[in-house]
Write an enzyme that holds these catalytic residues in place. Structure first.
Site, PDB file in Angstrom:
ATOM      1  N   HIS A 154       0.946  -1.035   0.046  1.00  0.00           N
ATOM      2  CA  HIS A 154       0.056  -0.049  -0.023  1.00  0.00           C
ATOM      3  C   HIS A 154       0.763   1.288   0.014  1.00  0.00           C
ATOM      4  CE1 HIS A 154      -2.897   3.014   1.876  1.00  0.00           C
ATOM      5  NE2 HIS A 154      -3.905   2.240   1.345  1.00  0.00           N
ATOM      6  N   ASP A 177       2.680  -4.593   8.130  1.00  0.00           N
ATOM      7  CA  ASP A 177       1.209  -3.825   8.143  1.00  0.00           C
ATOM      8  C   ASP A 177       0.160  -4.793   8.124  1.00  0.00           C
ATOM      9  OD1 ASP A 177      -1.071  -2.609   7.050  1.00  0.00           O
ATOM     10  OD2 ASP A 177      -0.158  -2.130   5.208  1.00  0.00           O
ATOM     11  N   GLN A 191      -5.184  -5.470   7.034  1.00  0.00           N
ATOM     12  CA  GLN A 191      -6.144  -6.615   6.326  1.00  0.00           C
ATOM     13  C   GLN A 191      -6.084  -7.756   7.227  1.00  0.00           C
ATOM     14  OE1 GLN A 191      -8.444  -5.469   4.211  1.00  0.00           O
ATOM     15  NE2 GLN A 191      -7.460  -3.779   3.650  1.00  0.00           N
ATOM     16  N   LYS A 226     -11.089  -0.940   9.787  1.00  0.00           N
ATOM     17  CA  LYS A 226     -10.940  -1.984   9.052  1.00  0.00           C
ATOM     18  C   LYS A 226     -11.455  -3.233   9.931  1.00  0.00           C
ATOM     19  CE  LYS A 226      -7.698  -0.130   5.795  1.00  0.00           C
ATOM     20  NZ  LYS A 226      -8.564   0.136   4.597  1.00  0.00           N
ATOM     21  N   CYS A 243      -4.594   2.411  -3.998  1.00  0.00           N
ATOM     22  CA  CYS A 243      -3.539   2.979  -3.207  1.00  0.00           C
ATOM     23  C   CYS A 243      -2.417   1.944  -3.255  1.00  0.00           C
ATOM     24  CB  CYS A 243      -3.812   3.284  -1.652  1.00  0.00           C
ATOM     25  SG  CYS A 243      -4.755   4.525  -1.398  1.00  0.00           S
TER      26      CYS A 243
END
Length: 385
Positions: free
Chosen positions: A103, A180, A183, A206, A343
């Site tokens: 991202h 990261d 998700q 999220k 992104c």
């Protein structure tokens, strides 16, 4: 869930369950007060609730309480590490390793720091089935690499990283690993100790929580060695015009009045997904992904991206149709998807497309939503011939 809609954009932001909405409402109504400052009972109670949420986050990801920093979201968490760790620990000639599927939030902060400090950035390629190629990573790593920053789950492809192997490879050359987890945390159990990473970031919205709140986890010894990110109230020990001393981590990184009610909402969101069970959530989403991929694979004009076992996300393209047109036509059928570069423009370049259409699932989706998506896509193909 929005009534009458097939909401298939959870990877962008999740709809909020009633317990989260109730926690936010209660936080702003009968319980509201500032934290860490008031000597009156209402403020003391809110402070206890705020710090209880920090403990809840720590337990949720297998961390220690003093390693959890509240930030606005994963983007701020990554920028904080870039400024306060990389900005102080790295020197000209050091290298940072990213992957082709990152991202922008896990690319641009490192580019800014590379330009400021004279660092170099290398990019790990993907495998044929669109996973981060850890064999290639092993061949690329050198002692000059000081930081590796990778997505746990791709927001475009749904591919899942073997974080423990990535950590072993990074640590093998003395590099730190930032993950990261935006998700991942809503569908995979995360234990930062077992993963053996050094930093982990995620955003609350999220995870079925509010916007404007997120988490940076860092190893205690790393946070303790990092200077503050911003100056202001709360993050101090003592202030004088001659000299200011700072509070220990994590308070050092939380300048100003925090997003108090956002933290309470995040606590409620973690309780919500934990009560359902992340294993159940992942199994539910995996079944929906499988059904979707099987249905779309039967349409000659559709190209699917990502691995067969992608986690909660299906990205696709329709030959001769721009993804924005796909999204607009699906919207007419009350099917909400994301259309664009997500992104992740370097990944789009690698895939050879300007953009993709992306359906992403959550706990509230059902096979009926998949049916609505497939019927909508069939309508798109009829319209465009």
């Amino acid at each position: 869930m929005p009534e009458g809609w097939a909401y298939l954009d959870t990877a962008a932001t999740a709809q909020k369950p009633r317990p989260v909405i109730d926690a936010i409402t209660r936080g702003y109504a009968q319980d509201y007060a500032t934290v860490h400052r008031g000597v009156y009972q209402r403020s003391a109670d809110m402070t206890l609730a705020y710090e209880a949420a920090r403990r809840r986050v720590a337990g949720f990801i297998g961390a220690q309480e003093n390693e959890v920093v509240f930030v606005r979201g994963a983007t701020e968490g990554i920028n904080l590490v870039a400024q306060c760790w990389a900005g102080t620990q790295l020197k000209a000639g050091d290298r940072i390793l990213l992957s082709a599927l990152e991202h922008h939030s896990n690319i641009v902060p490192w580019q800014m720091m590379a330009e400021a400090k004279g660092l170099a950035i290398d990019v790990v390629p993907l495998t044929a089935d669109h996973r981060i190629d850890l064999d290639a990573m092993a061949a690329m790593l050198t002692p000059a690499h000081k930081l590796v920053a990778l997505a746990h789950v791709s927001n475009v492809l749904g591919s899942v990283l073997d974080v423990r192997r990535a950590a072993d490879l990074a640590h093998g050359v003395g590099a730190k690993l930032l993950v990261d987890g935006c998700q991942a945390v809503a569908r995979l159990g995360v234990d930062v100790r077992a993963l053996d990473c050094d930093f982990y970031v995620f955003s609350g919205h999220k995870l079925y929580g509010p916007t404007g709140i997120g988490v940076l986890w860092g190893r205690a010894e790393l946070l303790d060695a990092m200077p503050p990110y911003q100056g202001g109230g709360s993050m101090i020990d003592r202030v004088s015009f001659e000299r200011t001393t700072y509070a220990p981590a994590p308070t050092r990184f939380e300048a100003g009045t925090p997003h108090i009610v956002g933290v309470l909402g995040l606590h409620a969101a973690i309780d919500y997904v934990s009560a359902i069970g992340l294993d159940r959530i992942h199994a539910h989403e995996t079944a929906l992904v499988r059904t979707t991929r099987e249905a779309l694979a039967g349409l000659n004009s559709v190209t699917l991206f990502g691995p067969e076992d992608s986690a909660g996300i299906v990205s696709f393209a329709i030959h001769g149709v721009h993804p924005h047109d796909i999204g607009t036509i699906l919207d007419e059928s009350r099917v909400a998807i994301r259309a664009g570069h997500h992104c992740a423009q370097p990944l789009m370049d690698l895939l050879g497309v300007p953009a993709t259409a992306r359906a992403s699932f959550g706990v509230y989706n059902s096979p009926a939503d998949v049916d609505a998506l497939v019927k909508g896509i069939e309508r798109v193909t009829r319209i465009f011939g």
